[in-house]
Design a protein around this motif. Structure first.
Motif, PDB file in Angstrom:
ATOM      1  N   ALA A 126      -2.610  -6.950 -12.887  1.00 56.50           N
ATOM      2  CA  ALA A 126      -2.301  -7.555 -14.187  1.00 56.50           C
ATOM      3  C   ALA A 126      -3.095  -8.836 -14.433  1.00 56.50           C
ATOM      4  O   ALA A 126      -3.288  -9.233 -15.582  1.00 56.50           O
ATOM      5  N   VAL A 127      -3.548  -9.491 -13.371  1.00 57.72           N
ATOM      6  CA  VAL A 127      -4.284 -10.751 -13.529  1.00 57.72           C
ATOM      7  C   VAL A 127      -5.725 -10.638 -13.050  1.00 57.72           C
ATOM      8  O   VAL A 127      -6.401 -11.651 -12.846  1.00 57.72           O
ATOM      9  N   VAL A 128      -6.196  -9.403 -12.906  1.00 55.37           N
ATOM     10  CA  VAL A 128      -7.522  -9.203 -12.320  1.00 55.37           C
ATOM     11  C   VAL A 128      -8.628  -9.851 -13.141  1.00 55.37           C
ATOM     12  O   VAL A 128      -9.639 -10.298 -12.584  1.00 55.37           O
ATOM     13  N   ASP A 129      -8.455  -9.957 -14.444  1.00 52.22           N
ATOM     14  CA  ASP A 129      -9.495 -10.518 -15.301  1.00 52.22           C
ATOM     15  C   ASP A 129      -9.196 -11.935 -15.780  1.00 52.22           C
ATOM     16  O   ASP A 129      -9.889 -12.458 -16.660  1.00 52.22           O
ATOM     17  N   SER A 130      -8.184 -12.558 -15.207  1.00 51.45           N
ATOM     18  CA  SER A 130      -7.812 -13.903 -15.636  1.00 51.45           C
ATOM     19  C   SER A 130      -8.928 -14.904 -15.338  1.00 51.45           C
ATOM     20  O   SER A 130      -9.602 -14.827 -14.308  1.00 51.45           O
ATOM     21  N   ASP A 131      -9.117 -15.856 -16.257  1.00 48.58           N
ATOM     22  CA  ASP A 131     -10.114 -16.909 -16.043  1.00 48.58           C
ATOM     23  C   ASP A 131      -9.697 -17.851 -14.923  1.00 48.58           C
ATOM     24  O   ASP A 131     -10.548 -18.500 -14.307  1.00 48.58           O
ATOM     25  N   ASP A 132      -8.420 -17.965 -14.687  1.00 47.10           N
ATOM     26  CA  ASP A 132      -7.894 -18.828 -13.634  1.00 47.10           C
ATOM     27  C   ASP A 132      -7.497 -17.961 -12.441  1.00 47.10           C
ATOM     28  O   ASP A 132      -6.578 -17.151 -12.544  1.00 47.10           O
ATOM     29  N   PRO A 133      -8.192 -18.106 -11.297  1.00 49.69           N
ATOM     30  CA  PRO A 133      -7.895 -17.252 -10.149  1.00 49.69           C
ATOM     31  C   PRO A 133      -6.658 -17.666  -9.364  1.00 49.69           C
ATOM     32  O   PRO A 133      -6.288 -16.990  -8.413  1.00 49.69           O
ATOM     33  N   SER A 134      -6.017 -18.758  -9.764  1.00 49.81           N
ATOM     34  CA  SER A 134      -4.913 -19.288  -8.960  1.00 49.81           C
ATOM     35  C   SER A 134      -3.782 -18.279  -8.775  1.00 49.81           C
ATOM     36  O   SER A 134      -3.266 -18.099  -7.668  1.00 49.81           O
ATOM     37  N   ARG A 135      -3.395 -17.600  -9.860  1.00 51.10           N
ATOM     38  CA  ARG A 135      -2.305 -16.633  -9.752  1.00 51.10           C
ATOM     39  C   ARG A 135      -2.702 -15.464  -8.866  1.00 51.10           C
ATOM     40  O   ARG A 135      -1.897 -14.979  -8.058  1.00 51.10           O
ATOM     41  N   PHE A 136      -3.944 -14.999  -8.994  1.00 49.24           N
ATOM     42  CA  PHE A 136      -4.402 -13.911  -8.129  1.00 49.24           C
ATOM     43  C   PHE A 136      -4.349 -14.339  -6.671  1.00 49.24           C
ATOM     44  O   PHE A 136      -3.930 -13.569  -5.801  1.00 49.24           O
ATOM     45  N   MET A 137      -4.765 -15.559  -6.384  1.00 54.70           N
ATOM     46  CA  MET A 137      -4.750 -16.040  -5.004  1.00 54.70           C
ATOM     47  C   MET A 137      -3.329 -16.139  -4.468  1.00 54.70           C
ATOM     48  O   MET A 137      -3.072 -15.844  -3.298  1.00 54.70           O
ATOM     49  N   GLU A 138      -2.401 -16.549  -5.313  1.00 54.76           N
ATOM     50  CA  GLU A 138      -0.993 -16.599  -4.901  1.00 54.76           C
ATOM     51  C   GLU A 138      -0.492 -15.212  -4.516  1.00 54.76           C
ATOM     52  O   GLU A 138       0.207 -15.039  -3.509  1.00 54.76           O
ATOM     53  N   LEU A 139      -0.864 -14.218  -5.310  1.00 54.64           N
ATOM     54  CA  LEU A 139      -0.440 -12.844  -5.028  1.00 54.64           C
ATOM     55  C   LEU A 139      -1.117 -12.304  -3.777  1.00 54.64           C
ATOM     56  O   LEU A 139      -0.509 -11.556  -3.004  1.00 54.64           O
ATOM     57  N   ASP A 140      -2.363 -12.677  -3.572  1.00 52.96           N
ATOM     58  CA  ASP A 140      -3.074 -12.277  -2.354  1.00 52.96           C
ATOM     59  C   ASP A 140      -2.363 -12.831  -1.122  1.00 52.96           C
ATOM     60  O   ASP A 140      -2.140 -12.116  -0.137  1.00 52.96           O
ATOM     61  N   GLU A 141      -2.009 -14.114  -1.187  1.00 55.71           N
ATOM     62  CA  GLU A 141      -1.274 -14.729  -0.085  1.00 55.71           C
ATOM     63  C   GLU A 141       0.057 -14.020   0.145  1.00 55.71           C
ATOM     64  O   GLU A 141       0.444 -13.744   1.288  1.00 55.71           O
ATOM     65  N   ALA A 142       0.759 -13.722  -0.945  1.00 56.71           N
ATOM     66  CA  ALA A 142       2.060 -13.061  -0.837  1.00 56.71           C
ATOM     67  C   ALA A 142       1.917 -11.672  -0.227  1.00 56.71           C
ATOM     68  O   ALA A 142       2.775 -11.234   0.551  1.00 56.71           O
ATOM     69  N   PHE A 143       0.832 -10.971  -0.560  1.00 55.93           N
ATOM     70  CA  PHE A 143       0.583  -9.641  -0.009  1.00 55.93           C
ATOM     71  C   PHE A 143       0.480  -9.697   1.510  1.00 55.93           C
ATOM     72  O   PHE A 143       1.132  -8.924   2.230  1.00 55.93           O
ATOM     73  N   HIS A 144      -0.315 -10.615   2.008  1.00 53.05           N
ATOM     74  CA  HIS A 144      -0.499 -10.721   3.457  1.00 53.05           C
ATOM     75  C   HIS A 144       0.775 -11.206   4.146  1.00 53.05           C
ATOM     76  O   HIS A 144       1.070 -10.793   5.270  1.00 53.05           O
ATOM     77  N   ARG A 145       1.515 -12.080   3.466  1.00 52.79           N
ATOM     78  CA  ARG A 145       2.790 -12.523   4.047  1.00 52.79           C
ATOM     79  C   ARG A 145       3.781 -11.362   4.115  1.00 52.79           C
ATOM     80  O   ARG A 145       4.522 -11.235   5.096  1.00 52.79           O
ATOM     81  N   LEU A 146       3.795 -10.520   3.102  1.00 52.19           N
ATOM     82  CA  LEU A 146       4.672  -9.344   3.129  1.00 52.19           C
ATOM     83  C   LEU A 146       4.371  -8.453   4.326  1.00 52.19           C
ATOM     84  O   LEU A 146       5.280  -7.917   4.965  1.00 52.19           O
ATOM     85  N   LEU A 147       3.092  -8.292   4.622  1.00 47.86           N
ATOM     86  CA  LEU A 147       2.708  -7.481   5.781  1.00 47.86           C
ATOM     87  C   LEU A 147       3.218  -8.105   7.080  1.00 47.86           C
ATOM     88  O   LEU A 147       3.719  -7.404   7.964  1.00 47.86           O
ATOM     89  N   ALA A 148       3.102  -9.427   7.186  1.00 50.77           N
ATOM     90  CA  ALA A 148       3.599 -10.110   8.382  1.00 50.77           C
ATOM     91  C   ALA A 148       5.112  -9.957   8.502  1.00 50.77           C
ATOM     92  O   ALA A 148       5.645  -9.725   9.594  1.00 50.77           O
ATOM     93  N   GLU A 149       5.809 -10.068   7.377  1.00 48.00           N
ATOM     94  CA  GLU A 149       7.263  -9.895   7.381  1.00 48.00           C
ATOM     95  C   GLU A 149       7.633  -8.464   7.760  1.00 48.00           C
ATOM     96  O   GLU A 149       8.590  -8.232   8.503  1.00 48.00           O
ATOM     97  N   ALA A 150       6.861  -7.491   7.269  1.00 46.68           N
ATOM     98  CA  ALA A 150       7.131  -6.089   7.591  1.00 46.68           C
ATOM     99  C   ALA A 150       6.981  -5.826   9.081  1.00 46.68           C
ATOM    100  O   ALA A 150       7.680  -4.988   9.660  1.00 46.68           O
ATOM    101  N   ALA A 151       6.079  -6.570   9.713  1.00 45.61           N
ATOM    102  CA  ALA A 151       5.863  -6.420  11.146  1.00 45.61           C
ATOM    103  C   ALA A 151       6.836  -7.250  11.972  1.00 45.61           C
ATOM    104  O   ALA A 151       6.781  -7.235  13.202  1.00 45.61           O
ATOM    105  N   GLY A 152       7.725  -7.987  11.277  1.00 46.40           N
ATOM    106  CA  GLY A 152       8.658  -8.860  11.995  1.00 46.40           C
ATOM    107  C   GLY A 152       8.000 -10.108  12.539  1.00 46.40           C
ATOM    108  O   GLY A 152       8.468 -10.694  13.517  1.00 46.40           O
ATOM    109  N   GLN A 153       6.880 -10.527  11.904  1.00 50.84           N
ATOM    110  CA  GLN A 153       6.108 -11.667  12.399  1.00 50.84           C
ATOM    111  C   GLN A 153       5.840 -12.684  11.289  1.00 50.84           C
ATOM    112  O   GLN A 153       4.731 -13.210  11.168  1.00 50.84           O
TER     113      GLN A 153
END
Length: 233
Positions: A126-153
């Protein structure tokens, strides 16, 4: 390419000023709002955030400890250039750690976790074309954190967050210069492997994803050499 300079965010009056100021200045440096090589004035920062100079001085000390600013006696304080060796070290560590994380996540995956990852991917698109990358970066961080949580880490991600500071500075530049669709496709490939319960494929996709900086970094450093410190530090 000039990096965006955001206006200072107002501080919360009900919370301690020092930690807030440190975090805000740190985020502005990592995002590139305060670009590498720029001189930052203690008095100007204090005035812009409507605080005394003491918490600014304390913030500068902490930022210097993280190699984000450099205090030059009699000359002032400057945003440090991005350390190429530090970026490469962070990438190496992230690949090693996150490869194990996705293998563990593949063994522990649940419909609920998959739904959260899919929702995150939808938000990224939804934010792939946004002029401000901040929201995309927040979602990227959240994605990787979700993976760590899924692994119990989940705690591992907190450790990685401090380690990857210099890498994050490059990632913010990269999301302005290169198509974000590539990153989303890589994230989606990881999710597809997890959905199939294929730990080996999940690891392969994650390693490929994190190797992207090996291609992006030389191109960015060539285009913006004044932003980088090849010697590290």
């Amino acid at each position: 390419m000039a990096l965006v300079r955001a206006e200072p965010i107002a501080l919360e009056q009900s919370s301690a000023v020092g930690p807030q100021l440190y975090r805000l200045l740190r985020d502005r440096i990592v995002r590139g709002d305060l670009a590498p090589g720029v001189r930052v004035s203690e008095s100007e920062i204090a005035a812009s955030y409507k605080v005394s100079r003491q918490p600014v001085r304390e913030a500068f000390i902490k930022l210097a400890e993280e190699s984000l600013v450099e205090v030059r006696p009699q000359r002032g304080t400057y945003v440090r250039r991005i350390s190429v060796p530090a970026v490469m070290t962070a990438r190496f560590v992230r690949e090693a750690v996150e490869a194990d994380i996705v293998r563990a996540a593949a063994r522990a995956i649940t419909p609920k976790i998959l739904a959260s990852l899919e929702a995150n991917l939808t938000a990224q698109r939804a934010v792939v074309d946004s002029d401000d990358p901040s929201r995309f970066m927040e979602l990227d961080e959240a994605f990787h954190r979700l993976l760590a949580e899924a692994a119990g880490q989940a705690a591992i991600w907190d450790i990685l967050e401090d380690l990857k500071t210099q890498m994050d500075r490059v990632r913010h530049i990269s999301t302005r210069q290169f198509p974000r669709e590539r990153l989303i496709a890589q994230h989606a490939a990881v999710v597809a492997a997890l959905r199939a319960g294929d730990a080996e494929a999940a690891e392969t996709q994650m390693r490929a994803h994190l190797k992207g900086v090996l291609t992006d970094l030389p191109a960015i450093a060539e285009a913006m050499p004044e932003f980088f410190d090849e010697a590290g530090g």
